[in-house]
Structures are given as C-alpha cells and as structure tokens.
Scaffold this motif. Sequence first.
Motif, PDB file in Angstrom:
ATOM      1  N   ILE A  25     -17.963  18.342   9.340  1.00 42.24           N
ATOM      2  CA  ILE A  25     -16.788  18.028   8.522  1.00 42.24           C
ATOM      3  C   ILE A  25     -15.603  18.898   8.926  1.00 42.24           C
ATOM      4  O   ILE A  25     -14.489  18.411   9.137  1.00 42.24           O
ATOM      5  N   ILE A  26     -15.833  20.195   9.031  1.00 43.33           N
ATOM      6  CA  ILE A  26     -14.760  21.139   9.379  1.00 43.33           C
ATOM      7  C   ILE A  26     -14.175  20.806  10.741  1.00 43.33           C
ATOM      8  O   ILE A  26     -12.961  20.728  10.906  1.00 43.33           O
ATOM      9  N   HIS A  28     -14.143  18.086  12.425  1.00 42.59           N
ATOM     10  CA  HIS A  28     -13.426  16.814  12.485  1.00 42.59           C
ATOM     11  C   HIS A  28     -12.100  16.878  11.753  1.00 42.59           C
ATOM     12  O   HIS A  28     -11.183  16.117  12.045  1.00 42.59           O
ATOM     13  N   ALA A  29     -11.994  17.781  10.783  1.00 46.10           N
ATOM     14  CA  ALA A  29     -10.772  17.890   9.983  1.00 46.10           C
ATOM     15  C   ALA A  29      -9.726  18.802  10.617  1.00 46.10           C
ATOM     16  O   ALA A  29      -8.533  18.637  10.379  1.00 46.10           O
ATOM     17  N   ASP A 101     -18.087  14.938   0.802  1.00 41.44           N
ATOM     18  CA  ASP A 101     -17.167  15.052   1.939  1.00 41.44           C
ATOM     19  C   ASP A 101     -15.708  14.931   1.510  1.00 41.44           C
ATOM     20  O   ASP A 101     -14.836  15.579   2.083  1.00 41.44           O
ATOM     21  N   THR A 102     -15.432  14.113   0.503  1.00 41.78           N
ATOM     22  CA  THR A 102     -14.058  13.914   0.021  1.00 41.78           C
ATOM     23  C   THR A 102     -13.484  15.224  -0.513  1.00 41.78           C
ATOM     24  O   THR A 102     -12.337  15.563  -0.230  1.00 41.78           O
ATOM     25  N   ASN A 105     -12.924  17.659   2.496  1.00 42.15           N
ATOM     26  CA  ASN A 105     -11.760  17.258   3.296  1.00 42.15           C
ATOM     27  C   ASN A 105     -10.448  17.546   2.577  1.00 42.15           C
ATOM     28  O   ASN A 105      -9.487  18.013   3.197  1.00 42.15           O
ATOM     29  N   LEU A 108      -9.931  21.316   2.682  1.00 40.14           N
ATOM     30  CA  LEU A 108      -9.556  21.697   4.057  1.00 40.14           C
ATOM     31  C   LEU A 108      -8.111  21.358   4.362  1.00 40.14           C
ATOM     32  O   LEU A 108      -7.374  22.172   4.927  1.00 40.14           O
ATOM     33  N   GLN A 109      -7.691  20.155   3.976  1.00 40.50           N
ATOM     34  CA  GLN A 109      -6.321  19.739   4.267  1.00 40.50           C
ATOM     35  C   GLN A 109      -5.312  20.614   3.528  1.00 40.50           C
ATOM     36  O   GLN A 109      -4.279  20.995   4.098  1.00 40.50           O
TER      37      GLN A 109
END
Length: 115
Positions: A25-26, A28-29, A101-102, A105, A108-109
């Motif tokens: 996840i990290i 890809h973000a 995951d939502t 993400n 992270l954003q």
Amino acid sequence: MNPAAHYILKQPEPYRSILLHLQVIIEHAIINFELKYKWSIPFYYVNGMPFCYLNASHKNQFVDLVFVKGNQLTVFKTHHVIENRKKMISLRYKSLDKIDDTVINAVLQEALTLQ
C-alpha cells in the motif's frame, strides 16, 4: 537483500503478511520514497525526510504503521493510536483482515501534504 526487507520477511505470521500488505500500500501510494533500516525497523523517507515506519510488536501482538508528523493528521482520527506520543500517531493492526486500504491511503495522502 536490504535490511528493511529482511526485517519484514523474517517476521512470523501474522506479522509478515500484515507488514507485506502495508508495504505494498505504502509503495503504491508514494512515488519518491526511500526505504531505510533505521533504529532496527523499516523506515520510509520522502524527499530525504523521515515519513513513516513499520513496527511489529510481538509482545503486544500488533503491527503499527507510524507517521512521523501524525499529530498534524486529521483524516480518520478514530483510527489513530497516540499512546503517550506527542508528535507521532499510528494505525494499528492485529490481523490482515482488519486492514482498511481506504483509511491507509487517505492518511498517506494527507501525510504527504505535510512533507
């Protein structure tokens, strides 16, 4: 194999699966990151600055995704774990099926805007 990857792969289950999922996840973000091995844990740097790290706590049976500037994060605050921290927060997971995951993400954003 770099030490950060080794840390993740040497973990027993369920920690390894949780760590690998968070790593995907990290990575890809975040576009411009560097995965280092600092203080005996995998630590992500963005633009040369500490961003977040992964920590498997076998004693307490969870994996933390910890954000360095966590005290400035506002999204999904109900998921934040502070525990005697002044600046950092974590997203804490005890099993793979509890990972949203939502939420990750979104956090992270927002954290990227603080870099």
